[in-house]
Design an enzyme around this catalytic site. Sequence first.
Site, PDB file in Angstrom:
ATOM      1  N   ASP A 130       0.824  -1.207   0.000  1.00  0.00           N
ATOM      2  CA  ASP A 130       0.000   0.000   0.000  1.00  0.00           C
ATOM      3  C   ASP A 130       0.858   1.257   0.000  1.00  0.00           C
ATOM      4  O   ASP A 130       0.509   2.246  -0.633  1.00  0.00           O
ATOM      5  CB  ASP A 130      -0.959   0.019   1.195  1.00  0.00           C
ATOM      6  CG  ASP A 130      -1.828   1.276   1.170  1.00  0.00           C
ATOM      7  OD1 ASP A 130      -2.589   1.419   0.192  1.00  0.00           O
ATOM      8  OD2 ASP A 130      -1.700   2.117   2.065  1.00  0.00           O
ATOM      9  N   ARG A 172      -0.558   6.105  -6.874  1.00  0.00           N
ATOM     10  CA  ARG A 172      -1.913   6.605  -7.158  1.00  0.00           C
ATOM     11  C   ARG A 172      -1.993   8.115  -6.963  1.00  0.00           C
ATOM     12  O   ARG A 172      -2.665   8.814  -7.706  1.00  0.00           O
ATOM     13  CB  ARG A 172      -2.934   5.914  -6.236  1.00  0.00           C
ATOM     14  CG  ARG A 172      -3.180   4.458  -6.600  1.00  0.00           C
ATOM     15  CD  ARG A 172      -3.914   3.741  -5.471  1.00  0.00           C
ATOM     16  NE  ARG A 172      -5.155   4.387  -5.135  1.00  0.00           N
ATOM     17  CZ  ARG A 172      -5.720   4.365  -3.924  1.00  0.00           C
ATOM     18  NH1 ARG A 172      -5.154   3.697  -2.933  1.00  0.00           N
ATOM     19  NH2 ARG A 172      -6.856   4.972  -3.702  1.00  0.00           N
ATOM     20  N   SER A 215      -6.880  -0.463  -0.053  1.00  0.00           N
ATOM     21  CA  SER A 215      -5.838   0.272   0.664  1.00  0.00           C
ATOM     22  C   SER A 215      -6.169   0.343   2.160  1.00  0.00           C
ATOM     23  O   SER A 215      -5.349   0.003   3.024  1.00  0.00           O
ATOM     24  CB  SER A 215      -5.720   1.675   0.064  1.00  0.00           C
ATOM     25  OG  SER A 215      -4.989   2.528   0.887  1.00  0.00           O
ATOM     26  N   LYS A 252      -4.795  -2.551   5.488  1.00  0.00           N
ATOM     27  CA  LYS A 252      -4.075  -2.080   6.678  1.00  0.00           C
ATOM     28  C   LYS A 252      -4.829  -2.447   7.952  1.00  0.00           C
ATOM     29  O   LYS A 252      -4.230  -2.847   8.955  1.00  0.00           O
ATOM     30  CB  LYS A 252      -3.864  -0.559   6.584  1.00  0.00           C
ATOM     31  CG  LYS A 252      -2.821  -0.184   5.537  1.00  0.00           C
ATOM     32  CD  LYS A 252      -2.665   1.311   5.374  1.00  0.00           C
ATOM     33  CE  LYS A 252      -3.819   1.938   4.651  1.00  0.00           C
ATOM     34  NZ  LYS A 252      -3.613   3.273   4.115  1.00  0.00           N
TER      35      LYS A 252
HETATM   36  N1  URA Z   1      -6.896   6.380   2.841  1.00  0.00           N
HETATM   37  C1  URA Z   1      -6.107   5.316   2.569  1.00  0.00           C
HETATM   38  O1  URA Z   1      -5.441   4.806   3.447  1.00  0.00           O
HETATM   39  N2  URA Z   1      -6.092   4.843   1.323  1.00  0.00           N
HETATM   40  C2  URA Z   1      -6.811   5.372   0.317  1.00  0.00           C
HETATM   41  O2  URA Z   1      -6.756   4.886  -0.804  1.00  0.00           O
HETATM   42  C3  URA Z   1      -7.618   6.475   0.610  1.00  0.00           C
HETATM   43  C4  URA Z   1      -7.640   6.951   1.887  1.00  0.00           C
END
Ligand code: URA
Length: 434
Positions: A161, A168, A183, A187
């Site tokens: 990520d 991104r 994403s 986590k």
């Molecule tokens: N927060 C994140 O951790 N990832 C995203 O893609 C958008 C917001």
Amino acid sequence: MQMNDLIVKKRDGGALTTEEIQFIVRGFTDGSIPDYQMSAMTMAIYFRGMDRRETLDLTMAMMHSGDVLDLSGIPGVKADKHSTGGVGDKTSLVLVPMVATQGVKMAKMSGRGLGHTGGTIDKLESFPGFSTAIPLEEFFHNVETVGMVIAGQTADLVPADKKLYALRDVTGTVPSIPLIVSSIMSKKLAAGADVIVLDVKCGSGSFMKTEADARELATEMVEIGKLAGRKTVAVITDMDEPLGNAVGNALEVKEAIAALSGEHPGELVELCLTLGGCILTAAGLAPDDGAARAALEAAIADGSAKRKLAEFVAAQGGDPDAVYDPSMLPAAPVQVEVPAPAAGYVRHIAASDVGMVSMHLGGGRATKESGIDLSVGVVLHKKVGDAVAAGESLATIHAASGERAEAAARELAACYTIAPERPERKPFIKAIIR
Ligand code: URA
């Protein structure tokens, strides 16, 4: 398997298989798939989307790209909370200790602020001596003994990520539901909690500008969380104006302490009672939302939630006396009022612009490497729906110098829209998705 073929498949609207998604995540993380191919893939996903099975596969592949915490050895229910990010969002500082008093073990990894939104980690560093970079053994120990930890994310949690988000961010592919879901949820899943509560912000100050988009994101995250075997709940909340009154690191900590002292009823406490209620019911520690709410209100009224905050601050090296004497927290040398230009009612406060005022004062980061001034920011005295007299103070600017305060006051005045009629009240909590 060739990345080129997979890009073409997704570009033409095909669904990627589990093996193909694992290949992509593995290859991008270890560097064998270059950024330019991954950029093309994220753009293809942006336009073509992913079905739920693909999104789950992407989430799981990302989750397993690095360390996965195993909290199962710690007795009790472990819970985590995530916010999609907003302005003045000090929710974790109130919610986490409040819920921890009820026997839920709150194990939370948080980020730093970037741009107009603040990060919990930065806010907590307002406590003299406080450390968010704690070793994993201490993380586990504190979850078990204190019942709560808020720490910076370790380097090895979901490395896919870190790389993917950076890509991104510079390729116009952040606002894609499957990419956001994978994403965030990768986590949360890697951090090991049994219960995950998601605060999905909706409105001009957040990622999701409309309620329909926020609902879609929330529903998808809840479904992915459940498919991954975790109790997952999302609450959709308003972010059309900043949350509460303070925007700026130490100023937000002071507001959170006031909320835990029972001095600050309002939407911040309402949000914490709602999120906390979802955690307690999902954890099986309250029979329903009403009972959960009553228990959490009692934890504020009897001082136990505030004592839990102090215990947590001490456990992570900070000075707990600052919880009882907030004048020990950083304070800016200059304070300037922002007068209302006309009488009327506050119709709108542009949340992201208020976040930018705080950032320009030095309270937020323009780039990941920037330093921040914990003392500066804004305290709003008037919120949407409030009546104002001409010249009455809309807000106080807290700044490092008179020059910066004056510039910020001009910027802040422009964030307010004042109209002759009182605007209709919109619900602050828009939906709960279980
Ligand atoms: N927060 C994140 O951790 N990832 C995203 O893609 C958008 C917001």
